[in-house]
Each structure stands twice: as structure tokens, then as C-alpha cells.
Enzyme design. Structure first.
Site, short mmCIF file in Angstrom:
data_model
loop_
_atom_site.label_atom_id
_atom_site.label_comp_id
_atom_site.label_asym_id
_atom_site.label_seq_id
_atom_site.Cartn_x
_atom_site.Cartn_y
_atom_site.Cartn_z
N LYS A 106 -28.16 59.51 34.32
CA LYS A 106 -28.25 60.82 33.66
C LYS A 106 -29.43 61.65 34.19
O LYS A 106 -29.45 62.87 34.01
CB LYS A 106 -28.33 60.65 32.16
CG LYS A 106 -27.00 60.15 31.59
CD LYS A 106 -26.96 60.15 30.08
CE LYS A 106 -25.56 59.80 29.58
NZ LYS A 106 -25.20 58.39 29.87
C1 LIG Z 1 -23.93 57.85 29.93
C2 LIG Z 1 -23.77 56.51 30.60
C3 LIG Z 1 -22.52 56.02 31.04
C4 LIG Z 1 -21.22 56.77 30.80
O1 LIG Z 1 -21.12 57.92 31.58
P1 LIG Z 1 -20.03 59.05 31.24
O2 LIG Z 1 -20.31 60.16 32.17
O3 LIG Z 1 -20.28 59.41 29.80
O4 LIG Z 1 -18.69 58.44 31.42
C5 LIG Z 1 -22.46 54.81 31.70
N1 LIG Z 1 -23.59 54.08 31.90
C6 LIG Z 1 -24.80 54.49 31.48
C7 LIG Z 1 -25.98 53.63 31.70
C8 LIG Z 1 -24.95 55.72 30.82
O5 LIG Z 1 -26.17 56.12 30.39
#
Ligand SMILES: *Cc1c(COP(=O)(O)O)cnc(C)c1O
Length: 432
Positions: A106
């Protein structure tokens, strides 16, 4: 580039409006009018280009004309002092997306969004107040992304006692322009307070509010960069010049949607595995054609505990069911399979996956066991560093050394204010 709502194609807005408003007024998600193919020159030189140069070429059409070439280049260089290495693990490859400051993918979206907001708001007299509700991971990435960014203050709402000690330090340990509120309630309560603030006439009159939740188009677009970079490199290194398949551990499906965008823009990608934990709304949809959102169930890959993935609307804005079935293979993995996979991959290769990355790895195992060929060296996305989920991973593989960024976060002191799960409590914090 112009953007329209997934629910109304007739009214387009520019990049600035789409970015700063987050959600479209009709409740839909903003999508770009088109996904332009990168030039043949860029596509044929991906393997030799730096991450930031690929980032610049890919993002440029989406932010023009509001961000000039030099402004965009500065934002990208500032946002990405780290990149996304592609490492060999056994017969497969892992795309490591955890080299940013909060050790999860993120960071790619949050750091870009923070710098874009700051630029788009330059010269505005009122500071922008960004509100974000988090169940854990998003709050840390957003807080870190906006930390020290001029003209913007951030208020993160998180459920008191329900985030890990490390996550709480990432959210509430920074101070300065980042304010942390521990809400006496659940994540849903936090979201309810944020939504209430956005429709509160008194707050609207006195403050410039924006949201930084995961559906902001500004967070999605930069996630296409690492697919473009990794696919270019993988294609070049493949003896048969075979485009790779990517396995994406998914929750809200922003990451996978960004992969589809990269593919449409010319990234050499054969297809995707939509890997989920038991919150398997999308794998079920791919099998049956029926989209049936549901309540989420708690798992050890908790950043993927989503029963009604908001980006489904974005996927179906560009691709219909038949097309999605051509591009995606669905698979889901339960908690005991996830844990067994972390142990097995560690034993056979020495590599340590986090619970989210392990869902992806195990999904590929299950598909191969079912006789599906994934082609040469499929790429699994490692969405977080295993040290972030030490309580799950260490009992399976032994102690894990945290990266430098997480070690620094662990020494921070938590400064948060506890508030009742009541919109009036948030209002009095925001306007005193
Ligand atoms: C947010 C997140 C996901 C999921 O990603 P999406 O874009 O919501 O499908 C997977 N792994 C981690 C570690 C995350 O923080």
C-alpha cells in the site's frame, strides 16, 4: 485524462476532481476514460529502464495536463526511493512489494497520493484535512505517506485494541500533521464516523475534507507500475520469450485491477490468478457468473478479509464476464493451508512468505494439482513483509529479522486520543 463514474458514463471529470473527491457523487468509483497503450519504444525497453522511469511513462497519461512533466517526475522520484525486486524462489518468482516504509504494497499508492494531493492543493488557503478509517494496514501506509507533507493534515480512526502493537505505532507514533483517534468500537464504527463527517453540514462549511480510502484512483494507478516493470523483465529473461502469469493475493481487488490496467497498456502478461482466503466472492463469481457479495470472515491474512470487493465495479467497467474468465483464474485458500504453505516453502526453499503472499503461493499449488499449467516461472506477489505478521509466521519458521523501517516504527511512542463511537465526538475533535 478524463474520468467517469462506474455508475454514470455521461459526466466526466478531470484528474484533479477524481483524485480529491475519491468517490464519485453518485457513489460509484472513478475510472479513466481509456487505458492508453505505452509507446513501442518504451515497451521494448522495459527491461533496461529504471523503476522510476517506467513509473513516469505509465502514470503520465493519467495525470496530464494537471501535472506537468517536470512536476510528475519530481513526485515520482520523491515517492519511490524503493522499488519492487523480482526474486527467484524455487521454480517460481516472487515480486516483493514490501520495501516501502510500512513494509506492505500500500506504500506504492499512499506515497504517490500524498504528494499529488499536496501539489493539487498548492495555494489553497485552508489546509486539507484527510480522514481515513482503518482496520490496520491502510492507516499506517496513509499516515506514513502524508507525514510531513505541507498543507495537509491527516486524522486516522482505528478500532481501539483491535490493531496490532506494530500497526498502532505506525498509525499513532508519527505525530506532527498525523492525528490518531482510537475509537471505542469496531472498524465499521470508524467507517461510520468518517461517512457521517462527510455529510455533516457544519463540518463541510468549516473544513476542507477529503478521504484517502483505498478506492481513490490516485492509489490504484501507481500500482500498475510494478506489473509493467516485472513483466518486461520476466519476458526478457524467459528462454522461450513467454509472458508470465501473475498471482495476486486479493481482498478489495485494487491490486489486481491495477494489474489488468498494466496489461491493457501493453505489459507482457499472460493472465492472472485471483487468489483469496475464504472470503472467496470473486473466485465464486468466476466459476458461476453470479456476483454474490457477503459479510467478511476473519482470517490470518486479514488485509484480504473483504466479502464485497469495491473494485469489482472497476473490473467490470472495462471487462465483461467472458473476458474476465479469459484473463483470470480464481482460487481460494483457508488458514490451515496458508500456515502449512509458509512452513513448506520455508523448508524447501528457505524463503519466508507472509500470510498474504502464502495465500498466493498455495493458490498456485492448488491450481497445478488440478492440472492447470501456469507456464514458465509464474510470479507471485508478496504484498507484505513477514515480520509484519510475526505472531503468525514466527511460530512456523522461527525468528524473523524485521526490516530497518519496521524496527524504527517499533520504537515509536503511541500518541492517540480515545473517542466514543459517536459522530459528535469526532465533530468536536475536528472543530474544537
Ligand atoms: C491491502 C492488502 C492486500 C489486498 O489488496 P487489495 O488491493 O485490497 O486486493 C493484500 N495483502 C496485503 C498485505 C494488504 O495490505
Amino acid at each position: 485524462m478524463r474520468y467517469y463514474s462506474t455508475r454514470d458514463r455521461t459526466r466526466a471529470v478531470n484528474f484533479k476532481t477524481a483524485a480529491l473527491s475519491g468517490l464519485a457523487p453518485d457513489g460509484g468509483l472513478f475510472v479513466p476514460e481509456e487505458l492508453p497503450r505505452l509507446s513501442a519504444t518504451v515497451l521494448s525497453s522495459l527491461r533496461s529502464m529504471d523503476f522510476v522511469d517506467i513509473a513516469y511513462e505509465l502514470v503520465k497519461p493519467f495525470t496530464s495536463p494537471e501535472l506537468s512533466p517536470s512536476v510528475l517526475a519530481d513526485i515520482i522520484h520523491d515517492a519511490y526511493p524503493f522499488s519492487a525486486p523480482l526474486v527467484d524462489v524455487g521454480e517460481r518468482r516472487v515480486l516483493e512489494l514490501f520495501h516501502g516504509p510500512t513494509a506492505a504494497f500500500k506504500d506504492f499508492g499512499a506515497r504517490f497520493m500524498a504528494r499529488v494531493f499536496s501539489y493539487l492543493r498548492r495555494g489553497d488557503s485552508l489546509p486539507l484535512r484527510v480522514l481515513v478509517a482503518t482496520s490496520g494496514d491502510t492507516g499506517g501506509a496513509v499516515a506514513d505517506g502524508f507525514f510531513g507533507v505541507p498543507g495537509i493534515s491527516v486524522t486516522v480512526l482505528y478500532p481501539k485494541g483491535r490493531v496490532s502493537p506494530l500497526q498502532e505505532r505506525q498509525i499513532a507514533g508519527l505525530g506532527e500533521n498525523i492525528e490518531a483517534l482510537a475509537v471505542e468500537g469496531s472498524f465499521d464504527d470508524c467507517q461510520r464516523l468518517v461517512k457521517a463527517a462527510f455529510v455533516d453540514p457544519e463540518l463541510k462549511a468549516k473544513l476542507d475534507l477529503s478521504s484517502a480510502n483505498s478506492i481513490n484512483i490516485c492509489r490504484l494507478i501507481p500500482q500498475a507500475i510494478y506489473y509493467m516493470a516485472a513483466a518486461g523483465k520476466a519476458l526478457n529473461e524467459s528462454a522461450k520469450k513467454e509472458a508470465p502469469i501473475f498471482c495476486v493475493p486479493s481482498g478489495n481487488f485494487g491490486n489486481l485491477t491495477a494489474g489488468l490496467y498494466a496489461m491493457k497498456m501493453g505489459a507482457p502478461i499472460k493472465g492472472f490468478i485471483a487468489a483469496t482466503n475464504i472470503n472467496k466472492t470473486i473466485p465464486d463469481y468466476l466459476k458461476s457468473g453470479q456476483y454474490a457479495p457477503r459479510d467478511s470472515v476473519a482470517t490470518i491474512s486479514n488485509a484480504m478479509d473483504v466479502g464485497a470487493p469495491s473494485n469489482f465495479e472497476r473490473m467490470t467497467a472495462f471487462w465483461n464476464y467472458e473476458e474476465l474468465r479469459e484473463l483470470l483464474i480464481g482460487a481460494f485458500v483457508d488458514d490451515s493451508e496458508t500456515k502449512a504453505c509458509i512452513s513448506a516453502v520455508h523448508e524447501t526453499t528457505g524463503y519466508v512468505l507472509d500470510p498474504h503472499g502464502a495465500v498466493g503461493w498455495k493458490a498456485m499449488d492448488k491450481l497445478e494439482e488440478a492440472g492447470i499449467t501456469l507456464g514458465a516461472r509464474p510470479i507471485n506477489l508478496a504484498t507484505a513483509h513477514p515480520a509484519k505478521f510475526a505472531e503468525t509466521v514466527e511460530p512456523l519458521v522461527g525468528p524473523i529479522a524485521p526490516p530497518e523501517t519496521l524496527r524504527a516504527a517499533m520504537t515509536r511512542t503511541v500518541h492517540s486520543e480515545v473517542i466514543a463511537a459517536d459522530p459528535a465526538a469526532l465533530r468536536s475533535i475536528l472543530i474544537g
